[in-house]
Design a protein around this motif. Sequence first.
Motif, mmCIF file in Angstrom:
data_model
loop_
_atom_site.group_PDB
_atom_site.id
_atom_site.type_symbol
_atom_site.label_atom_id
_atom_site.label_comp_id
_atom_site.label_asym_id
_atom_site.label_seq_id
_atom_site.Cartn_x
_atom_site.Cartn_y
_atom_site.Cartn_z
ATOM 1 N N ASP A 1 0.720 -1.335 -0.032
ATOM 2 C CA ASP A 1 0.007 -0.088 0.058
ATOM 3 C C ASP A 1 0.878 1.376 -0.012
ATOM 4 O O ASP A 1 0.418 2.162 -0.380
ATOM 5 C CB ASP A 1 -1.055 -0.027 1.166
ATOM 6 C CG ASP A 1 -1.773 -1.033 1.294
ATOM 7 O OD1 ASP A 1 -2.707 -1.357 0.076
ATOM 8 O OD2 ASP A 1 -1.835 -1.792 2.217
ATOM 9 N N PHE A 2 1.954 1.331 0.450
ATOM 10 C CA PHE A 2 2.898 2.346 0.523
ATOM 11 C C PHE A 2 3.114 3.018 -0.810
ATOM 12 O O PHE A 2 3.746 2.156 -1.733
ATOM 13 C CB PHE A 2 4.117 2.082 1.528
ATOM 14 C CG PHE A 2 5.162 3.274 1.389
ATOM 15 C CD1 PHE A 2 4.649 4.284 2.138
ATOM 16 C CD2 PHE A 2 6.375 3.322 1.031
ATOM 17 C CE1 PHE A 2 5.410 5.542 2.548
ATOM 18 C CE2 PHE A 2 6.982 4.418 1.218
ATOM 19 C CZ PHE A 2 6.565 5.552 2.079
ATOM 20 N N ASP A 3 2.881 4.437 -0.980
ATOM 21 C CA ASP A 3 3.363 4.845 -2.182
ATOM 22 C C ASP A 3 4.358 5.846 -2.295
ATOM 23 O O ASP A 3 4.439 6.988 -1.658
ATOM 24 C CB ASP A 3 1.976 5.443 -2.626
ATOM 25 C CG ASP A 3 2.168 6.272 -4.320
ATOM 26 O OD1 ASP A 3 3.331 6.010 -4.667
ATOM 27 O OD2 ASP A 3 1.291 6.846 -4.680
ATOM 28 N N ILE B 1 14.681 0.708 13.439
ATOM 29 C CA ILE B 1 14.279 2.141 13.364
ATOM 30 C C ILE B 1 12.728 1.946 14.011
ATOM 31 O O ILE B 1 12.687 3.149 14.666
ATOM 32 C CB ILE B 1 14.141 2.786 12.059
ATOM 33 C CG1 ILE B 1 15.459 2.835 11.536
ATOM 34 C CG2 ILE B 1 13.486 4.065 12.106
ATOM 35 C CD1 ILE B 1 15.732 3.563 9.995
ATOM 36 N N GLY B 2 11.937 1.362 13.707
ATOM 37 C CA GLY B 2 10.682 1.202 14.411
ATOM 38 C C GLY B 2 10.838 1.053 15.840
ATOM 39 O O GLY B 2 9.952 1.614 16.478
ATOM 40 N N LEU C 1 6.381 7.123 9.041
ATOM 41 C CA LEU C 1 7.250 6.057 9.431
ATOM 42 C C LEU C 1 8.084 5.487 8.158
ATOM 43 O O LEU C 1 9.253 5.583 8.220
ATOM 44 C CB LEU C 1 6.827 5.134 10.476
ATOM 45 C CG LEU C 1 6.660 5.207 11.864
ATOM 46 C CD1 LEU C 1 5.744 4.056 12.524
ATOM 47 C CD2 LEU C 1 7.811 5.516 12.335
ATOM 48 N N LEU C 2 7.209 5.038 7.254
ATOM 49 C CA LEU C 2 7.769 4.206 5.993
ATOM 50 C C LEU C 2 8.475 5.384 5.133
ATOM 51 O O LEU C 2 9.466 4.884 4.529
ATOM 52 C CB LEU C 2 6.816 3.617 5.387
ATOM 53 C CG LEU C 2 6.350 2.310 6.007
ATOM 54 C CD1 LEU C 2 5.203 1.781 5.397
ATOM 55 C CD2 LEU C 2 7.378 1.236 6.004
ATOM 56 N N SER D 1 12.351 4.579 4.370
ATOM 57 C CA SER D 1 12.677 4.188 2.933
ATOM 58 C C SER D 1 13.732 5.404 2.649
ATOM 59 O O SER D 1 14.628 4.853 1.788
ATOM 60 C CB SER D 1 11.318 4.732 2.222
ATOM 61 O OG SER D 1 10.264 3.776 2.320
ATOM 62 N N VAL D 2 13.845 6.512 3.032
ATOM 63 C CA VAL D 2 14.996 7.307 2.942
ATOM 64 C C VAL D 2 16.370 6.842 3.257
ATOM 65 O O VAL D 2 17.440 6.662 2.464
ATOM 66 C CB VAL D 2 14.829 8.815 3.592
ATOM 67 C CG1 VAL D 2 16.208 9.619 3.585
ATOM 68 C CG2 VAL D 2 13.745 9.493 3.084
#
Length: 409
Positions: free
Chosen positions: A82-84, A290-291, A314-315, A319-320
């Motif tokens: 789902d993450f865009d 990280i979480g 968070l993502l 992602s970075v």
Amino acid sequence: MFVLTALAAGGIAHAQNTTQSESTMPDYSIRPFSIAVPDAALEDLAERLQRTRLPDQIPGTDWAYGTNTDWLTDLLAYWREDFDWRAQERSLNRFDQYITHIDGVDLHFIHQRSPHEQATPLLLTHGWPGSIVEFRHIIDALTHPEEHGGSADDAFHVIAPSLPGFAFSGKPTEPGYNPERMAHMLASLMQRLGYQRYGAQGGDWGGIINRILAARYPDRLIGLHSNFVLASAPRDPDILAATPAADIERREARQAYMANEVGYQQIQGTKPQTLGVGLNDSPAGLAAWIGEKFHGWSDLPEGDIHDKFSREDLLTNISVYWFTQSITSSARIYYENRNVPMNEPLGYVSVPTAGAIFPKEIYLTPRLWAEQSYNIVRWTEMPRGGHFAALEETQLLLNDIRAFFAELE
């Protein structure tokens, strides 16, 4: 204030359109930058997430042993399905971003000027495991206050660098980039941008680096705003005796809590390269590492991390780190801080300083102790919040920044 050159090609790869001879020469110009993760990197991430192999977990242990597997399973499924990233990339690219070479490293930074020319220049400095993503919800309010409950008098020109080794900045290729060296690099950046006087705000390593910046360049700083105020226990027995018991109790309570939260400091301060092999290779491992920090260092009355941090925030931050492969180079700041001494003692910070004290910060310093190390002119005990204040309690932090710099005028 400076001449813009052609847009650097390649996004996360920075400028790759130079010849071999040109590429060996540092480019001290200020070059526009845009985040552009290659499609191949997105495909590689999707494949790795599809092959995730998670460990078992003892039933009923929740986060006691580390990252909760059920939570991580949910987050990884969201990341995969789902993450865009492209939407988040566009969101970050709405900010004006640049690259310039300072002290052996290409330094990436957001430079978002306010339309109000009288705006105060403000250096925003992130920490670990944060990034410029921490400031994504506060920059618009700082630069366009009239659209966010403020007035033109509250306006700031925002400069938000990625620290050396972090995100879109270059990775140091030699030892020695400790917080003091980074402070000098930020001073050089502000000077190169033409800002002779400015404010500084930060937490975590950002608070530490900004403190050094204020100590080394007191004539340049209008004020220092910190949500990470560190100071040692005073040697003067009278000051210790005068410290309110409630302040001591709060400090000791946080120390007791953090006793099981500092393992990361030990490994990142001693063997970051070994740790980095796993985290740089596994998106699941990176998300867990990280979480866990966002869960353990935040104010979560209900225990749900997503009460304060959206999956998108968070993502995007995770992602970075993933796409720039900067988890190892960023972790080295702990090693450098531990092994590279400062050139001179830090000394008293004479710059007017504001402490924004969030109750679930990883370290709490009594005001009386802070006053022995800083020129404290404002001290705000926040009603809630933790370590990642700019993301977790954006409005509380924003209000305090505005109030502090207004008081200095």
